[in-house]
Enzyme design. Structure first.
Site, PDB file in Angstrom:
ATOM      1  N   ASP A   1     -15.572  -3.874  -1.197  1.00  0.00           N
ATOM      2  CA  ASP A   1     -15.028  -3.442   0.089  1.00  0.00           C
ATOM      3  C   ASP A   1     -16.198  -3.145   1.019  1.00  0.00           C
ATOM      4  O   ASP A   1     -16.931  -2.172   0.802  1.00  0.00           O
ATOM      5  CB  ASP A   1     -14.157  -2.201  -0.094  1.00  0.00           C
ATOM      6  CG  ASP A   1     -13.070  -2.424  -1.144  1.00  0.00           C
ATOM      7  OD1 ASP A   1     -12.441  -3.495  -1.113  1.00  0.00           O
ATOM      8  OD2 ASP A   1     -12.861  -1.535  -1.989  1.00  0.00           O
TER       9      ASP A   1
ATOM     10  N   ASP B   1       0.852  -1.188   0.000  1.00  0.00           N
ATOM     11  CA  ASP B   1       0.000   0.000   0.000  1.00  0.00           C
ATOM     12  C   ASP B   1       0.885   1.234   0.000  1.00  0.00           C
ATOM     13  O   ASP B   1       1.730   1.399   0.891  1.00  0.00           O
ATOM     14  CB  ASP B   1      -0.909   0.017   1.230  1.00  0.00           C
ATOM     15  CG  ASP B   1      -2.013  -1.033   1.158  1.00  0.00           C
ATOM     16  OD1 ASP B   1      -1.997  -1.837   0.199  1.00  0.00           O
ATOM     17  OD2 ASP B   1      -2.875  -1.043   2.050  1.00  0.00           O
TER      18      ASP B   1
END
Length: 237
Positions: free
Chosen positions: A129, A8
């Site tokens: 998500d 990330d």
């Protein structure tokens, strides 16, 4: 089952967030490319790269870093975060990215998902998500009333061939994946599903394999050392 290390990127650095909260970041490396090479050297079959700046801003922010990772790696690289136009999809795939991950656009612009899949179906995954079964968008900051399973079913009709499921409440917590939700999604759509969020032990990986997950994205646990990545590859890949 593919075990996929996550990288990330926020502000050019390799970080982990707690439950997707940008205010709760931990920096693990100033060098995302070096981190990618490290996971590759341990046997990773694929890398999962997220442009966190892009997810928040709605456009690819760390493109040059992502291109460098894709060009340096000898394994496929999938990328998500801020991919909300056909131009961004083309740009990333042309730069050497193997698979683009669509999230927000699946909720806000399903017609664009249809167009992207018409051209690049084998290079697309949609990320579901979810927080309490409802989808969150725009870097997980925006909560919606969209049901996770309903979104997956509608995306399947538009030509999406692969899904990633993240339980936001478990992401970065080292707790455990939401096995029930992942199992429900796999049975609802009968398509490849990659699990994410809370994956932090070999037993989690074995269970995900048993319930039929195509892959598992591993994040915080490989940075803290809670999960021995090399052993995971040897036992489960």
């Amino acid at each position: 089952m593919e075990i996929i290390p996550a990288i990330d990127i926020l502000g050019g650095r390799c970080v982990r967030l707690l439950q997707g909260d940008y205010a709760q970041e931990t920096v693990y490396s100033p060098d995302p490319v070096g981190t990618a090479m490290r996971w590759q050297s341990l046997g990773a079959p694929r890398l999962h790269v997220v442009d966190l700046d892009g997810a928040a801003d709605g456009e690819s922010v760390n493109f040059e870093l992502i291109r460098e990772i894709a060009n340096s790696a000898l394994i496929p690289v999938e990328v998500g975060g801020g991919i909300r136009s056909m131009d961004t999809v083309k740009k990333l795939l042309t730069a050497g990215v193997d698979r683009v991950i669509l999230g927000t656009v699946a909720v806000e612009n399903p017609e664009l998902v249809r167009e992207i899949c018409a051209r690049y179906a084998d290079s697309v995954a949609v990320s579901i998500d979810a927080r309490n079964g409802k989808v969150a968008t725009r870097g997980w900051v925006n909560s919606t009333e969209v049901d996770a399973l309903e979104l997956a079913r509608s995306m399947k009709k538009l030509g999406v061939k692969r899904f990633i499921y993240t339980d936001i409440s478990r992401d970065g917590t080292l707790s455990e994946p939401n096995f029930a939700a992942i199992r429900d999604l796999i049975s609802a759509i009968n398509m490849p599903v990659i699990a994410s969020g809370g994956v932090s032990s070999l037993s989690h990986l074995r269970l995900l394999k048993d319930i039929g997950a195509e892959g598992a994205i591993v994040g915080k646990a490989i940075y803290t050392g809670d999960l021995n990545l090399k052993r995971a590859f040897e036992e489960l890949s």
